[in-house]
Enzyme design. Structure first.
Site, PDB file in Angstrom:
ATOM      1  N   HIS A  29       0.840  -1.202   0.000  1.00 10.98           N
ATOM      2  CA  HIS A  29       0.000   0.000   0.000  1.00 10.98           C
ATOM      3  C   HIS A  29       0.875   1.252   0.000  1.00 10.98           C
ATOM      4  CE1 HIS A  29      -3.992  -1.811   1.661  1.00 10.98           C
ATOM      5  NE2 HIS A  29      -3.369  -2.669   0.886  1.00 10.98           N
ATOM      6  N   TYR A 153      -8.084  -8.483  10.209  1.00 12.70           N
ATOM      7  CA  TYR A 153      -7.489  -8.597   8.872  1.00 12.70           C
ATOM      8  C   TYR A 153      -5.983  -8.424   9.020  1.00 12.70           C
ATOM      9  CZ  TYR A 153      -7.817  -8.324   3.754  1.00 12.70           C
ATOM     10  OH  TYR A 153      -7.735  -8.578   2.410  1.00 12.70           O
ATOM     11  N   LYS A 196      -7.977 -13.332   9.403  1.00 11.17           N
ATOM     12  CA  LYS A 196      -7.690 -13.558   7.984  1.00 11.17           C
ATOM     13  C   LYS A 196      -6.297 -13.029   7.704  1.00 11.17           C
ATOM     14  CE  LYS A 196      -8.882 -11.524   3.506  1.00 11.17           C
ATOM     15  NZ  LYS A 196      -9.981 -11.186   2.605  1.00 11.17           N
ATOM     16  N   LYS A 198      -3.705 -11.932   4.824  1.00  9.63           N
ATOM     17  CA  LYS A 198      -3.488 -11.614   3.408  1.00  9.63           C
ATOM     18  C   LYS A 198      -2.199 -12.306   2.986  1.00  9.63           C
ATOM     19  CE  LYS A 198      -5.370  -9.673   1.057  1.00  9.63           C
ATOM     20  NZ  LYS A 198      -6.316 -10.048  -0.006  1.00  9.63           N
ATOM     21  N   HIS A 325     -16.298  -8.664   2.001  1.00 11.66           N
ATOM     22  CA  HIS A 325     -14.967  -8.206   1.604  1.00 11.66           C
ATOM     23  C   HIS A 325     -14.746  -6.763   2.045  1.00 11.66           C
ATOM     24  CE1 HIS A 325     -12.550  -6.106  -1.619  1.00 11.66           C
ATOM     25  NE2 HIS A 325     -11.708  -7.057  -1.281  1.00 11.66           N
ATOM     26  N   ASN A 327     -11.860  -3.297   1.468  1.00  8.82           N
ATOM     27  CA  ASN A 327     -10.629  -2.608   1.072  1.00  8.82           C
ATOM     28  C   ASN A 327     -10.424  -1.460   2.049  1.00  8.82           C
ATOM     29  OD1 ASN A 327     -10.967  -3.249  -2.331  1.00  8.82           O
ATOM     30  ND2 ASN A 327      -9.035  -3.380  -1.275  1.00  8.82           N
TER      31      ASN A 327
HETATM   32  O1  GKR Z   1      -5.813  -4.088   0.539  1.00  8.60           O
HETATM   33  O2  GKR Z   1      -4.039  -5.154  -0.067  1.00  8.60           O
HETATM   34  C1  GKR Z   1      -5.264  -5.071   0.068  1.00  8.60           C
HETATM   35  C2  GKR Z   1      -6.112  -6.257  -0.284  1.00  8.60           C
HETATM   36  O3  GKR Z   1      -5.377  -7.206  -0.975  1.00  8.60           O
HETATM   37  C3  GKR Z   1      -7.317  -5.831  -1.070  1.00  8.60           C
HETATM   38  O4  GKR Z   1      -6.940  -5.028  -2.132  1.00  8.60           O
HETATM   39  C4  GKR Z   1      -8.149  -6.980  -1.535  1.00  8.60           C
HETATM   40  O5  GKR Z   1      -9.119  -6.523  -2.416  1.00  8.60           O
HETATM   41  O6  GKR Z   1      -8.647  -7.301   0.779  1.00  8.60           O
HETATM   42  C5  GKR Z   1      -8.916  -7.652  -0.471  1.00  8.60           C
HETATM   43  C6  GKR Z   1      -9.159  -9.107  -0.639  1.00  8.60           C
HETATM   44  O7  GKR Z   1      -9.744  -9.708   0.223  1.00  8.60           O
HETATM   45  O8  GKR Z   1      -8.813  -9.682  -1.683  1.00  8.60           O
HETATM   46 MG    MG Z   2      -9.863 -11.575  -1.006  1.00 10.59          MG
END
Ligand code: GKR
Ligand code: MG
Length: 429
Positions: A29, A153, A196, A198, A325, A327
């Site tokens: 980011h 998250y 969760k 990432k 979901h 963002n």
């Molecule tokens: O914010 O880096 C992020 C996420 O990867 C996001 O862009 C995704 O759209 O959180 C999201 C997801 O669940 O795929």
């Molecule tokens: Mg996702």
């Protein structure tokens, strides 16, 4: 009453909000993320709020829509879609820039338009609710729960951005111990029960180790891993095998309906998505092929709160589970997410939210997660008010930006640390 509900004016305020260096498979980011705040002001003097993506390609269609709305009623939310098709023009959706590096699936002009309309729909519902003295959930048919569960998250991250930006007081998390420490802090601060992570950032073995460490630190708690489609079918299956005893679901292990269906056919681990089912057009193939067991709804790109409920009905019909979901977003979107989530009987998974990562907001009172949940507001509208000073300050930041932060670009942010970085091809592993 009828004339009070007519739109007098629409105000659009693009802003930049601080965002920490959260890593994903595309990059990291940027120090600031663009958002757009929409205010729909009625002839009755009531102001309704909405929030959506603030990148240039969303601002462009938002402007003609804002100009076309005065004189229409805030009750006419179904009419917004036709109006948007009429006035927004054809967004340049096929140039690969519609969403940040494809982390949210299909890149179509329709989806872009819906992401804009959603903020207008929410603002109209907020204004209508405030006028009638009713919460938004009542306008959607009423709440079926008094609080909504959210998940923590977790992100691999650096402590600070390589080129500065504002430190947010969180440590780097680049290995299992860092991920567990981050989870413990979320647990302590907000009581989230589900976690969760990432993924798609490091080779899968490292991410498997992080999930294993979480399972050990938080026995029995729901865990999810989401590499944003970075893995091949075989890698997805290998990860599913390794983690089958601890995962609540595996989110978008592979990219596209075909590979997802192949993975789904060969594992019992439920697959979830916010990438291969993100529009109504994608539903028939994915559902008929059993490619996913859970869809993550998102009122922004599904086109608002009513359409989120339509998606929920489809999922119910096909026996597909529902999650949510998120963002980077602020308190207006969080309020909208909570209001619609409160009305969805089949929402059996904790919703995602980036909100705890945001250090600034434009609402006067920041919502507080307790025991991993947010109470559903029964106040009129969304139950949030705008802090105009904060809004002005964040807008000033947008005005002062030289253009580098106005469009989300995780790969460009990564190149600050690694000049050779290019968006990885999928499958990455
Ligand atoms: O914010 O880096 C992020 C996420 O990867 C996001 O862009 C995704 O759209 O959180 C999201 C997801 O669940 O795929
Ligand atoms: Mg996702």
């Amino acid at each position: 009453m009828d004339s009070e509900l007519l739109v007098e004016e629409v105000r659009l305020t693009p802003i930049l909000i601080p965002d920490p260096p959260l890593l994903n498979t595309q990059g990291v980011h940027q120090p600031y993320a663009p958002r757009l705040i929409v205010e729909v002001v009625t002839r009755g003097g009531v102001s309704g709020l909405g929030e959506t993506y603030g990148d240039t390609r969303y601002l462009e269609p938002a402007r003609p829509l804002a100009e076309a709305l005065p004189g229409r009623s805030v009750t006419d939310v179904n009419g917004l879609f036709a109006l948007a098709r009429q006035v927004c023009g054809e967004p340049s959706a096929t140039d690969g820039r519609v969403d940040a590096g494809g982390l949210r699936g299909a890149q179509t002009a329709d989806k872009l338009r819906l992401s804009v309309v959603s903020a207008f729909e929410v603002a109209c519902l907020d204004a209508l609710g405030k006028t009638l003295g009713l919460p938004v959930h009542a306008l959607l048919g009423g709440k079926v729960r008094d609080s909504v569960e959210y998940s923590a998250y977790l992100f691999y991250r650096w402590a600070t951005h390589p080129d500065g930006g504002e430190a947010d007081g969180w440590d780097a998390a680049l290995d299992p111990a860092g991920v567990v420490a981050q989870a413990r802090r979320f647990d302590r601060m907000y009581g989230f029960r589900s976690f969760k992570l990432k993924g798609g950032v490091f080779p899968p073995e490292r991410e498997i180790a992080a999930i294993r460490a979480l399972a050990e630190a938080f026995p029995g708690r729901p865990l999810r891993l989401d590499p944003n489609g970075a893995w091949s079918v075989e890698t997805s299956l290998a990860v599913a095998r390794e983690l089958k005893d601890v995962l609540e679901y595996l989110e978008d292990p592979a990219s596209g309906t075909e590979p997802m269906a192949e993975v789904a056919a060969r594992t019992d681990v439920p697959l979830a998505t916010n990438m291969c089912v993100t529009t109504f057009e994608e539903v028939p193939e994915a559902f008929s092929r059993d490619a996913v067991r859970i869809v993550l709804c998102d009122h922004h790109y599904w086109g608002g709160l009513h359409r989120t409920r339509e998606l929920a009905a489809l999922c119910r019909t096909y026996g597909v589970g529902l999650s949510m979901h998120s963002n980077t977003h602020l308190g207006i979107s969080l309020a909208a997410m909570t209001q619609v989530a409160a009305t969805l009987p089949d929402l059996h998974h904790a919703c995602d939210t980036h909100y705890p990562w945001q250090t600034e907001d434009v609402v006067t009172v920041r919502p507080v997660f307790r025991d991993g949940r947010l109470a559903v507001s029964d106040a009129p509208g969304l139950g949030v008010e705008l802090d105009r000073d904060r809004l002005a300050a964040l807008h000033r930041r947008w005005l002062d930006d030289d253009g580098t932060m106005r469009d989300r670009d995780d790969a460009a942010a990564m190149r600050v640390a690694d000049p050779d970085w290019r968006t990885p091809d999928v499958p990455r592993w």
